[in-house]
Design a protein around this motif. Structure first.
Motif, PDB file in Angstrom:
ATOM      1  N   THR A 113       0.821  -1.217   0.000  1.00  0.00           N
ATOM      2  CA  THR A 113       0.000   0.000   0.000  1.00  0.00           C
ATOM      3  C   THR A 113       0.854   1.266   0.000  1.00  0.00           C
ATOM      4  OG1 THR A 113      -0.130  -0.051   2.434  1.00  0.00           O
ATOM      5  CG2 THR A 113      -1.879  -1.166   1.210  1.00  0.00           C
ATOM      6  N   LEU A 114       2.131   1.129  -0.395  1.00  0.00           N
ATOM      7  CA  LEU A 114       3.043   2.269  -0.334  1.00  0.00           C
ATOM      8  C   LEU A 114       2.510   3.476  -1.098  1.00  0.00           C
ATOM      9  CD1 LEU A 114       5.775   3.449   0.504  1.00  0.00           C
ATOM     10  CD2 LEU A 114       6.775   2.394  -1.532  1.00  0.00           C
ATOM     11  N   PHE A 115       1.896   3.231  -2.249  1.00  0.00           N
ATOM     12  CA  PHE A 115       1.425   4.332  -3.088  1.00  0.00           C
ATOM     13  C   PHE A 115      -0.100   4.386  -3.164  1.00  0.00           C
ATOM     14  CE2 PHE A 115       5.588   2.973  -4.802  1.00  0.00           C
ATOM     15  CZ  PHE A 115       6.296   4.138  -4.535  1.00  0.00           C
ATOM     16  N   ASP A 116      -0.745   3.773  -2.196  1.00  0.00           N
ATOM     17  CA  ASP A 116      -2.212   3.733  -2.208  1.00  0.00           C
ATOM     18  C   ASP A 116      -2.821   5.008  -1.617  1.00  0.00           C
ATOM     19  OD1 ASP A 116      -2.141   1.312  -3.363  1.00  0.00           O
ATOM     20  OD2 ASP A 116      -2.986   0.183  -1.699  1.00  0.00           O
ATOM     21  N   LEU A 117      -2.546   6.117  -2.263  1.00  0.00           N
ATOM     22  CA  LEU A 117      -3.171   7.383  -1.892  1.00  0.00           C
ATOM     23  C   LEU A 117      -3.742   8.023  -3.149  1.00  0.00           C
ATOM     24  CD1 LEU A 117      -0.753   9.140   0.646  1.00  0.00           C
ATOM     25  CD2 LEU A 117      -2.862   7.927   1.140  1.00  0.00           C
ATOM     26  N   SER A 118      -4.847   8.737  -2.967  1.00  0.00           N
ATOM     27  CA  SER A 118      -5.446   9.432  -4.096  1.00  0.00           C
ATOM     28  C   SER A 118      -4.647  10.697  -4.402  1.00  0.00           C
ATOM     29  CB  SER A 118      -6.899   9.803  -3.768  1.00  0.00           C
ATOM     30  OG  SER A 118      -7.424  10.649  -4.759  1.00  0.00           O
ATOM     31  N   TRP A 119      -4.078  10.757  -5.611  1.00  0.00           N
ATOM     32  CA  TRP A 119      -3.298  11.935  -5.980  1.00  0.00           C
ATOM     33  C   TRP A 119      -4.165  13.184  -6.063  1.00  0.00           C
ATOM     34  CZ3 TRP A 119       1.674  11.707  -5.426  1.00  0.00           C
ATOM     35  CH2 TRP A 119       2.328  10.479  -5.540  1.00  0.00           C
ATOM     36  N   LYS A 120      -5.464  12.985  -6.272  1.00  0.00           N
ATOM     37  CA  LYS A 120      -6.369  14.129  -6.306  1.00  0.00           C
ATOM     38  C   LYS A 120      -6.465  14.813  -4.948  1.00  0.00           C
ATOM     39  CE  LYS A 120      -9.282  12.282 -10.018  1.00  0.00           C
ATOM     40  NZ  LYS A 120     -10.649  11.842 -10.412  1.00  0.00           N
ATOM     41  N   LYS A 121      -6.092  14.082  -3.896  1.00  0.00           N
ATOM     42  CA  LYS A 121      -6.181  14.619  -2.545  1.00  0.00           C
ATOM     43  C   LYS A 121      -4.804  14.954  -1.975  1.00  0.00           C
ATOM     44  CE  LYS A 121     -10.429  12.047  -1.545  1.00  0.00           C
ATOM     45  NZ  LYS A 121     -11.073  11.019  -0.689  1.00  0.00           N
ATOM     46  N   THR A 122      -3.825  15.143  -2.856  1.00  0.00           N
ATOM     47  CA  THR A 122      -2.464  15.422  -2.404  1.00  0.00           C
ATOM     48  C   THR A 122      -2.414  16.649  -1.503  1.00  0.00           C
ATOM     49  OG1 THR A 122      -1.492  14.426  -4.386  1.00  0.00           O
ATOM     50  CG2 THR A 122      -0.118  15.961  -3.148  1.00  0.00           C
ATOM     51  N   GLY A 123      -3.164  17.684  -1.880  1.00  0.00           N
ATOM     52  CA  GLY A 123      -3.185  18.899  -1.070  1.00  0.00           C
ATOM     53  C   GLY A 123      -3.671  18.631   0.343  1.00  0.00           C
ATOM     54  N   LEU A 124      -4.676  17.764   0.472  1.00  0.00           N
ATOM     55  CA  LEU A 124      -5.190  17.436   1.798  1.00  0.00           C
ATOM     56  C   LEU A 124      -4.180  16.611   2.587  1.00  0.00           C
ATOM     57  CD1 LEU A 124      -8.935  16.602   0.987  1.00  0.00           C
ATOM     58  CD2 LEU A 124      -8.014  18.658   2.081  1.00  0.00           C
ATOM     59  N   HIS A 125      -3.448  15.720   1.909  1.00  0.00           N
ATOM     60  CA  HIS A 125      -2.419  14.949   2.603  1.00  0.00           C
ATOM     61  C   HIS A 125      -1.275  15.859   3.062  1.00  0.00           C
ATOM     62  CE1 HIS A 125      -4.357  11.206   1.785  1.00  0.00           C
ATOM     63  NE2 HIS A 125      -4.273  11.339   0.471  1.00  0.00           N
ATOM     64  N   MET A 126      -0.924  16.835   2.257  1.00  0.00           N
ATOM     65  CA  MET A 126       0.075  17.827   2.671  1.00  0.00           C
ATOM     66  C   MET A 126      -0.420  18.601   3.883  1.00  0.00           C
ATOM     67  SD  MET A 126       1.272  19.383  -1.023  1.00  0.00           S
ATOM     68  CE  MET A 126       2.191  20.692  -0.220  1.00  0.00           C
ATOM     69  N   LEU A 127      -1.692  18.967   3.855  1.00  0.00           N
ATOM     70  CA  LEU A 127      -2.275  19.706   4.969  1.00  0.00           C
ATOM     71  C   LEU A 127      -2.226  18.880   6.245  1.00  0.00           C
ATOM     72  CD1 LEU A 127      -3.798  22.151   6.089  1.00  0.00           C
ATOM     73  CD2 LEU A 127      -5.930  21.121   5.260  1.00  0.00           C
ATOM     74  N   ARG A 128      -2.506  17.578   6.138  1.00  0.00           N
ATOM     75  CA  ARG A 128      -2.441  16.709   7.309  1.00  0.00           C
ATOM     76  C   ARG A 128      -1.032  16.706   7.905  1.00  0.00           C
ATOM     77  NH1 ARG A 128      -2.667  11.694   6.482  1.00  0.00           N
ATOM     78  NH2 ARG A 128      -3.545  11.023   8.475  1.00  0.00           N
ATOM     79  N   GLY A 129      -0.021  16.609   7.030  1.00  0.00           N
ATOM     80  CA  GLY A 129       1.350  16.639   7.517  1.00  0.00           C
ATOM     81  C   GLY A 129       1.689  17.956   8.200  1.00  0.00           C
ATOM     82  N   GLY A 130       1.250  19.066   7.594  1.00  0.00           N
ATOM     83  CA  GLY A 130       1.500  20.375   8.190  1.00  0.00           C
ATOM     84  C   GLY A 130       0.817  20.543   9.535  1.00  0.00           C
ATOM     85  N   LEU A 131      -0.420  20.050   9.639  1.00  0.00           N
ATOM     86  CA  LEU A 131      -1.142  20.154  10.902  1.00  0.00           C
ATOM     87  C   LEU A 131      -0.478  19.329  12.001  1.00  0.00           C
ATOM     88  CD1 LEU A 131      -4.785  19.984   9.519  1.00  0.00           C
ATOM     89  CD2 LEU A 131      -3.764  21.929  10.734  1.00  0.00           C
ATOM     90  N   LEU A 132       0.066  18.169  11.624  1.00  0.00           N
ATOM     91  CA  LEU A 132       0.788  17.365  12.610  1.00  0.00           C
ATOM     92  C   LEU A 132       2.050  18.075  13.091  1.00  0.00           C
ATOM     93  CD1 LEU A 132       0.586  13.636  11.453  1.00  0.00           C
ATOM     94  CD2 LEU A 132      -0.510  14.728  13.411  1.00  0.00           C
ATOM     95  N   VAL A 133       2.718  18.790  12.186  1.00  0.00           N
ATOM     96  CA  VAL A 133       3.899  19.561  12.583  1.00  0.00           C
ATOM     97  C   VAL A 133       3.512  20.622  13.604  1.00  0.00           C
ATOM     98  CG1 VAL A 133       5.648  21.196  11.805  1.00  0.00           C
ATOM     99  CG2 VAL A 133       5.183  19.144  10.469  1.00  0.00           C
ATOM    100  N   VAL A 134       2.432  21.359  13.327  1.00  0.00           N
ATOM    101  CA  VAL A 134       1.960  22.377  14.269  1.00  0.00           C
ATOM    102  C   VAL A 134       1.617  21.745  15.615  1.00  0.00           C
ATOM    103  CG1 VAL A 134       0.111  24.031  14.753  1.00  0.00           C
ATOM    104  CG2 VAL A 134       1.115  23.915  12.459  1.00  0.00           C
ATOM    105  N   THR A 135       0.899  20.617  15.570  1.00  0.00           N
ATOM    106  CA  THR A 135       0.481  19.944  16.798  1.00  0.00           C
ATOM    107  C   THR A 135       1.670  19.518  17.634  1.00  0.00           C
ATOM    108  OG1 THR A 135      -1.555  19.132  15.769  1.00  0.00           O
ATOM    109  CG2 THR A 135      -0.766  17.942  17.700  1.00  0.00           C
ATOM    110  N   MET A 136       2.622  18.830  17.010  1.00  0.00           N
ATOM    111  CA  MET A 136       3.745  18.296  17.752  1.00  0.00           C
ATOM    112  C   MET A 136       4.736  19.381  18.161  1.00  0.00           C
ATOM    113  SD  MET A 136       4.462  14.675  15.844  1.00  0.00           S
ATOM    114  CE  MET A 136       5.673  14.308  17.105  1.00  0.00           C
ATOM    115  N   LEU A 137       4.979  20.336  17.265  1.00  0.00           N
ATOM    116  CA  LEU A 137       5.957  21.383  17.548  1.00  0.00           C
ATOM    117  C   LEU A 137       5.507  22.235  18.736  1.00  0.00           C
ATOM    118  CD1 LEU A 137       8.581  22.760  16.710  1.00  0.00           C
ATOM    119  CD2 LEU A 137       7.274  24.144  15.103  1.00  0.00           C
TER     120      LEU A 137
END
Length: 316
Positions: free
Chosen positions: A69-93
């Motif tokens: 499942t390494l690449f099992d992500l919808s590329w149409k939702k790439t922006g949302l996946h980026m947002l999830r990563g950014g939000l986790l950075v804010v949360t943890m930082l």
């Protein structure tokens, strides 16, 4: 058609197994914050956060490869996946930065307003029906948080508000996750959130290099600090994996109340490692936050909705 005794027994065994895994996960989770608090005396919080994400990627990579499942992500939702990563950075930082000045149990107690924030945001953005009882519970929960924040503001200043920022970041992260998780593999989502989180932290550390910032200027850790960083990654990975399998075995509405055991283990670990215990006023605030959160979960369960989940120290 009714379940046979064998099927019913199997269901009960699965739920019991899930409950056991969840108990272990929430008891382990505060170790993430204990190791982070030990590391932050010499390592900037952005670097601790970056190492946390890098180790997450390393530990999860074999799993997604084996699962295919390494690449099992919808590329149409790439922006949302980026947002999830950014939000986790804010949360943890923000949460790790808090630990430099605040005790672990106090910071976690304030962070537990996350289910309350998620309930309110869900009603606003996802149009979820929230009755007056849960709104009242949210208000009471924030009052409890103020009982913990107010003396902390006097002790450490504005940094006492950072767990609220962290809780808000995680609540928004969970909302976005609800939007993208319908047809996405959870392990793949975890893996890619770690990649985006590590990338964003790398950018912050590159910008902060040489600035002298206690948050963004990277340093070379010594052997002891390196062990603390490894402890953050291992504890987060173990707690996260246990949580994933717990939620596979048992309903979220059953497991969600167990998250509040984390305050208990955080208090115990904080006392053993740092010799700190919350005072009477903070204990009152903690009790109010727990009671409000449990009531919200109970109401959601009663109306057959999935209870909100708030991992205290984002083992995501």
């Amino acid at each position: 058609m009714t379940d046979t005794p064998a099927k019913a027994a199997t269901g009960r065994n699965d739920v019991s197994f899930g409950l056991g895994l969840m108990v272990v996960a929430v008891l382990i989770s505060p170790l993430i914050d204990i190791f982070a608090k030990l590391a932050i005396t010499t390592i900037p919080s952005a670097e601790i956060t970056a190492v946390r994400f890098v180790l997450q990627v390393i530990f999860i990579l074999p799993i997604v490869i084996v699962r295919g499942t390494l690449f099992d992500l919808s590329w149409k939702k790439t922006g949302l996946h980026m947002l999830r990563g950014g939000l986790l950075v804010v949360t943890m930082l923000t949460f790790i930065t808090t630990l430099k000045a605040m005790e672990v149990a106090d910071a976690i107690a304030i962070f537990f307003v996350e289910p309350i924030i998620l309930t309110i945001l869900g009603s606003i953005f996802l149009k979820e029906t929230i009755g007056w009882r849960r709104y009242t519970a949210c208000a009471v929960g924030f009052l409890g948080a103020l009982l913990v924040i107010q003396p902390s503001l006097q002790e450490v200043g504005w940094i006492a508000l950072l767990p609220v920022v962290s809780a808000f970041g995680l609540a928004v992260f969970l909302l976005v996750t609800r939007l993208v998780a319908q047809n996405e593999d959870p392990w793949s989502m975890q893996f890619h959130a770690g990649i985006w989180g590590a990338l964003f932290c790398g950018i912050l550390l590159y910008i902060g290099d040489g600035t002298g910032s206690e948050i963004f200027d990277p340093v070379m850790p010594d052997a002891i600090a390196g062990l603390y960083l490894l402890g953050v990654g291992v504890a987060a990975t173990v707690a996260g994996v246990l949580g994933v399998y717990a939620y596979r075995a048992a309903p979220a509405s059953v497991l969600a109340p167990l998250q509040y055991l984390e305050i208990v283990s955080a208090t115990v670990f904080g006392w053993l490692v740092f010799g700190h215990l919350p005072d009477a006023l903070k204990w009152l605030g903690i009790a109010i936050i727990i009671a409000s959160g449990l009531y919200i979960i109970w109401r959601e369960r009663r109306i057959n909705k999935t209870a909100s989940i708030a991992p205290v120290s984002p083992a995501i």
